[in-house]
Design a protein around this motif. Sequence first.
Motif: not given
Length: 761
Positions: A11-12, A15, A573, A602, A615
């Motif tokens: 999932w990270s 994302g 996320n 990010s 994150r």
Amino acid sequence: MALPALGLDPWSLLGLFLFHLLLLLLPMPTTTTGEGGQGPVPRVRYYAGDGRRALSLFHQKNLQDFDTLLLSGDGDTLYVGAREAILALNIQDPGVPKLKNMISWPASDKKKSECAFKKSNETQCFNFIRVLVSFNATHLYACGTFAFSPACTFIELQNSSLLPILEDKVVEGKGQSPFDPAHKHTAVLVDGMLYSGTMNNFLGSEPILIRTLGSPPVLKTDNYLRWLQSDASFVAAIPSTQVVYFFFEETASEFEFFDKLRTSRVARVCKNDRGGEKLLQKKWTTFLKAQLLCSQRDQLPFNLIRHAVLLPDSTDPHVYAVFTSQWQIGGTRSSAVCAFSLKDIKRVFEGNYKALNKETSRWTSHEVPDDISPRPGSCSVSPSSDKALTFMKDHFLMDEQVVGTPLLVKSGVEYTRLAVEAVRGLDGNSHVVMYLGTTTGFLHKAVVRGDSRAHLVEEIQLFPDPEPVRNLQLAPTQGALFAGFSGGVLRIPRANCSVYGSCVDCVLAQDPHCAWDPESGTCRLLPTSSPKSWRQDLERGNPQWACASGHIARSLRPQSRPQIIKEVLAVPNSILELPCPRLSARASYRWSHGAAPVPKASSMVYNGSLLLLLRDGAGGLYQCWATENGFSYPVVSYWVDNQDQPLAPDPALAGIPRERVEAPLTRIGGGAAMAPQRSYWPHFLTVTVLLALVLSGALITLLASPLGALRARGKVQGCETKTPGEKAPLSREQHLQLPKERRTSANDVDADNNHLGTEVA
């Protein structure tokens, strides 16, 4: 299962991929600079209806074109000349002006029918008030277009109220008011005499400077001698000690180019002029004019004057004028404000003359002949000789130019009117404040610094729909500015200091009307006598010096400790949007994460807001910093935390008040939770659709690969070369049967005694 190569769970990783894809899809924000090609940028902008800059509108049913404004001697009444009506407004109380009374002054039906027969545009066949001056304590003097037949009258006052106009008191106003309401004009009343500059005929081709009323004889310019060009356009009349100055523009006769060159002028006539006895009877004997020059170095001049006002000063009075240019650079007009010293204007009129040599058709400089006394055009009490008047006929243009000091130059804006006042600051110095109306209905407030450069304190949108500002009138005792336009009159407070919520904001605004009060902790209007503890720095705008003592709402030195923290809780996320309020358009902004810059992998700054992918390790303190006049201060501070794994409290931020807020967010892989503010959910949906298309394309490519390999394997070597008349195989089966159709010869055998074919059927 984690991905050991990247250290991220699926999932990270998804994302992070979608966040970077979102950044690629966002349009690039436009950047603006404070002192770029557009000129000075207003520090604060207020749009129509903004409650922070409340405006009071006066309007009257069935009335329009509030063009002429006159302030009474006591400053409590505003007289307004509208279309076919004159109003008296009580402006003593704050808020909407109150109507004292109104009188109508329409053009007669006969004049309107005659006008409609001559003019195709019947909307001009009314009485537009063009002159409204105070004659004495009991009377006003007014003139109007009167359906292209100018008329004037005296209006009696009773307790500042207007008495009705009597028909037998209306006289012809030719030469005092224009015929066409679209023509520019000017008029000023001095010592009971009216000095007017306008068009003197129906066609608008005969400009005139004329003196009427009072006991001295009526004097005017000589149209035959061409003292004024036929397209002269007057914008202001300013009286001085012995003379009256007229500011206008016309075609420059002294310059010969392929295209007509417009130029700005200042003309001068003496108050004691009585006209000539033999020559120039009933004509000005002191009329002189000179060129006004408003320009920057290595640039085209601003040659079209739009308005001019005098700022009285005991030592050195100046005329402030707004200009534009007949040349449009880049498709947009530019405007400039220049200041002209009355001393420089007087010196130019005492210099050499310019005259046209009829033999060479060239303009040359001429000195005053020794045998002519007094000096031609001077305000001498003795009558001028015939020789001096003869000299004046051809020598009315001065050789030297009146050069102004450019205070403000701005492109993309066309100024129409201005009002100027001097405001004394806490430092005891007088500071010039200019109010500038535009053709699109905006008002700029500018302050002139000691280096003769102006900065824009604020920009106010006066009307929802673009239209020009017709007139501006300052009312210092009321602390307001009045603007006339087609639909009414607006009352505009000269300043609203309460919008500056801290000492830093108050000082950085550099508004002479505002100062910081450390006792109340507010930015307040500067009273006549203010305490010494109040803070202001109009020259430098340095909060570190001005806010060195007393209560301040922000730090003096760049440091990370904020005054209040906004807490934001989000799920992992998630893409957060952290807004940054733009307190000043002249400041530059940056974001920080604690003591370090924000992580580029990010996060992204978009239109001032910080887009942040939450994150592991991305939480903590985020601050938006503003830097203005070399001073940096935090505008807003956020504490971003993961609701699943909250961060440990930072001891350095202990004791700071906190406020829980919701930031717009998009959760990757788990739906979306959006606050009422702006969200990037549509961008996320776009990213998701594009990702699905990319994955579908990749899947189709992978499935098509085995089919292509089978086709490549089925090809027979030797069948690649075909004769020109041969047709390609129609199917895979036909292609595989081709070897059976070969024809062989008896002489062609191989080692196994098999026949070999040499031709293909």
